[in-house]
Enzyme design. Sequence first.
Site, mmCIF file in Angstrom:
data_model
loop_
_atom_site.group_PDB
_atom_site.id
_atom_site.type_symbol
_atom_site.label_atom_id
_atom_site.label_comp_id
_atom_site.label_asym_id
_atom_site.label_seq_id
_atom_site.Cartn_x
_atom_site.Cartn_y
_atom_site.Cartn_z
ATOM 1 N N GLY A 11 -159.854 -89.070 -24.817
ATOM 2 C CA GLY A 11 -160.304 -89.377 -26.174
ATOM 3 C C GLY A 11 -159.331 -90.289 -26.886
ATOM 4 N N ARG A 21 -148.334 -101.345 -27.895
ATOM 5 C CA ARG A 21 -147.471 -102.434 -28.368
ATOM 6 C C ARG A 21 -146.016 -102.182 -27.994
ATOM 7 N NH1 ARG A 21 -144.370 -102.874 -33.044
ATOM 8 N NH2 ARG A 21 -144.084 -105.001 -33.879
ATOM 9 N N ARG A 25 -143.813 -104.647 -25.533
ATOM 10 C CA ARG A 25 -142.691 -105.410 -26.093
ATOM 11 C C ARG A 25 -141.336 -104.893 -25.610
ATOM 12 N NH1 ARG A 25 -144.402 -108.069 -31.872
ATOM 13 N NH2 ARG A 25 -146.307 -108.999 -31.041
ATOM 14 N N ARG A 72 -164.153 -91.866 -19.087
ATOM 15 C CA ARG A 72 -164.007 -90.725 -18.185
ATOM 16 C C ARG A 72 -164.206 -91.235 -16.751
ATOM 17 N NH1 ARG A 72 -161.783 -87.159 -21.755
ATOM 18 N NH2 ARG A 72 -163.035 -87.042 -23.652
ATOM 19 N N CYS A 73 -163.531 -90.619 -15.805
ATOM 20 C CA CYS A 73 -163.647 -91.084 -14.426
ATOM 21 C C CYS A 73 -163.572 -89.912 -13.459
ATOM 22 C CB CYS A 73 -162.555 -92.106 -14.108
ATOM 23 S SG CYS A 73 -162.661 -92.792 -12.440
ATOM 24 N N ASP A 103 -153.855 -84.031 -21.678
ATOM 25 C CA ASP A 103 -153.483 -83.298 -20.466
ATOM 26 C C ASP A 103 -154.264 -83.752 -19.236
ATOM 27 O OD1 ASP A 103 -155.874 -82.234 -21.345
ATOM 28 O OD2 ASP A 103 -155.326 -80.155 -21.006
ATOM 29 N N GLY A 104 -155.527 -84.104 -19.409
ATOM 30 C CA GLY A 104 -156.303 -84.607 -18.280
ATOM 31 C C GLY A 104 -155.724 -85.907 -17.742
ATOM 32 N N THR A 125 -153.309 -87.711 -28.476
ATOM 33 C CA THR A 125 -154.487 -86.875 -28.737
ATOM 34 C C THR A 125 -154.396 -86.299 -30.137
ATOM 35 O OG1 THR A 125 -155.586 -84.771 -28.187
ATOM 36 C CG2 THR A 125 -153.295 -84.997 -27.511
ATOM 37 N N ILE A 126 -155.509 -86.288 -30.854
ATOM 38 C CA ILE A 126 -155.497 -85.745 -32.214
ATOM 39 C C ILE A 126 -155.388 -84.229 -32.214
ATOM 40 C CG2 ILE A 126 -156.904 -87.667 -33.058
ATOM 41 C CD1 ILE A 126 -159.246 -85.624 -33.313
ATOM 42 N N ASP A 127 -155.607 -83.591 -31.051
ATOM 43 C CA ASP A 127 -155.630 -82.129 -30.995
ATOM 44 C C ASP A 127 -154.242 -81.494 -31.098
ATOM 45 O OD1 ASP A 127 -158.367 -82.372 -30.594
ATOM 46 O OD2 ASP A 127 -158.162 -82.369 -28.416
ATOM 47 N N ASP A 129 -152.283 -80.668 -28.739
ATOM 48 C CA ASP A 129 -152.345 -79.506 -27.837
ATOM 49 C C ASP A 129 -151.567 -79.695 -26.538
ATOM 50 O OD1 ASP A 129 -153.972 -81.434 -26.716
ATOM 51 O OD2 ASP A 129 -155.647 -80.101 -26.289
ATOM 52 N N MET A 169 -162.147 -80.621 -35.368
ATOM 53 C CA MET A 169 -161.895 -80.732 -33.932
ATOM 54 C C MET A 169 -160.608 -79.997 -33.541
ATOM 55 S SD MET A 169 -162.958 -84.639 -32.937
ATOM 56 C CE MET A 169 -164.647 -85.042 -32.551
ATOM 57 N N GLY A 170 -160.271 -80.099 -32.249
ATOM 58 C CA GLY A 170 -159.065 -79.453 -31.757
ATOM 59 C C GLY A 170 -159.218 -78.853 -30.377
ATOM 60 N N ARG A 171 -160.447 -78.889 -29.841
ATOM 61 C CA ARG A 171 -160.725 -78.223 -28.555
ATOM 62 C C ARG A 171 -160.277 -76.767 -28.634
ATOM 63 N NH1 ARG A 171 -159.286 -81.236 -23.164
ATOM 64 N NH2 ARG A 171 -157.169 -80.765 -23.867
#
Length: 319
Positions: A11, A21, A25, A72-73, A103-104, A125-127, A129, A169-171
């Site tokens: 995400g 950046r 640099r 995603r892959c 983590d993924g 990640t915004i979570d 976590d 959010m936050g999972r």
Amino acid sequence: MKKIGVLTSGGDAPGMNAALRAVVRKAIYHDMEVMGIYNGYQGLIDGKIVPLDLGSVGDIIQRGGTKLHSARCLEFKTEEGQLKAIEQMKKHGIEGLVVIGGDGSYRGAMALTSKGFPCIGVPGTIDNDIPGTDFTIGFDTALNTVIEAIDKIRDTATSHERTFIIEVMGRDAGDLALWAGLAGGAETIVIPEEPFDLEDILSRLRSGHERGKKHSIIIVSEGVMNANQFAELLKEHAQIETRVSVLGHIQRGGTPTARDRVLASLFGARAVEKLMEGQGGLAIGMRNHQVVDYSMTEAFDGKHEADLTLYKLSKELAI
């Protein structure tokens, strides 16, 4: 090491561009070449790899999202996919890789490191976590986005004398809900790390109503349940009518805060330094206001822990 690669995965999070950046640099400052990999691990397998120069990362430090895009892959989770990725990096002369993500993304980086290809993880990640670091890139920006929404919703809650339930959010981590709830003056915060007592919540709502309080804000982390389910609980057990706001992906976007830009710059630069030292399998983080590096296995085998002193304080202040 003369040439490194960098990708963003999972995400998106505000500040990823600032980290990109910094990687580019910092590497160029030390006479290294940098290859940008588009669309995460999928792009690595597909060979979507281009040289990055100073101008490539100009005017992006203030932009949300990720210039390199993300995807995603499932193929990369296989041995065959990982070997394809390594072949692409060999083809382009890449000797080490910086992976910006959660983590993924770290698991993918560790898989490459175990095959002899050094990778360094930068937590984006915004979570918030990722075990091993106090803060991740994007958390502060998302937090401020949530707080701004709470403030605006409270205006409506006050005007219409209603109880609002806001889902964030936050999972499986409650940091966004916890920090935003405390900073936004929420009457109730529901997080995965602490079982909620429905009767206690109802008692608080009744107590507030008895002393003349006409509105309330309840913050629910998505890792517990969705806001509509929580609204049904209140209606079923106490006939309390509520309004629901699901903030959704608005929490991921926006201009990164100064804190996230600085954090991303520090993390990106440290990642390059570790590759210059010939190291791999490390995650970069922040502990007690100091930039640190530690084994990536700690990041995905460890357990994230919310600061429950904040949870206790929020209940004391929301009497």
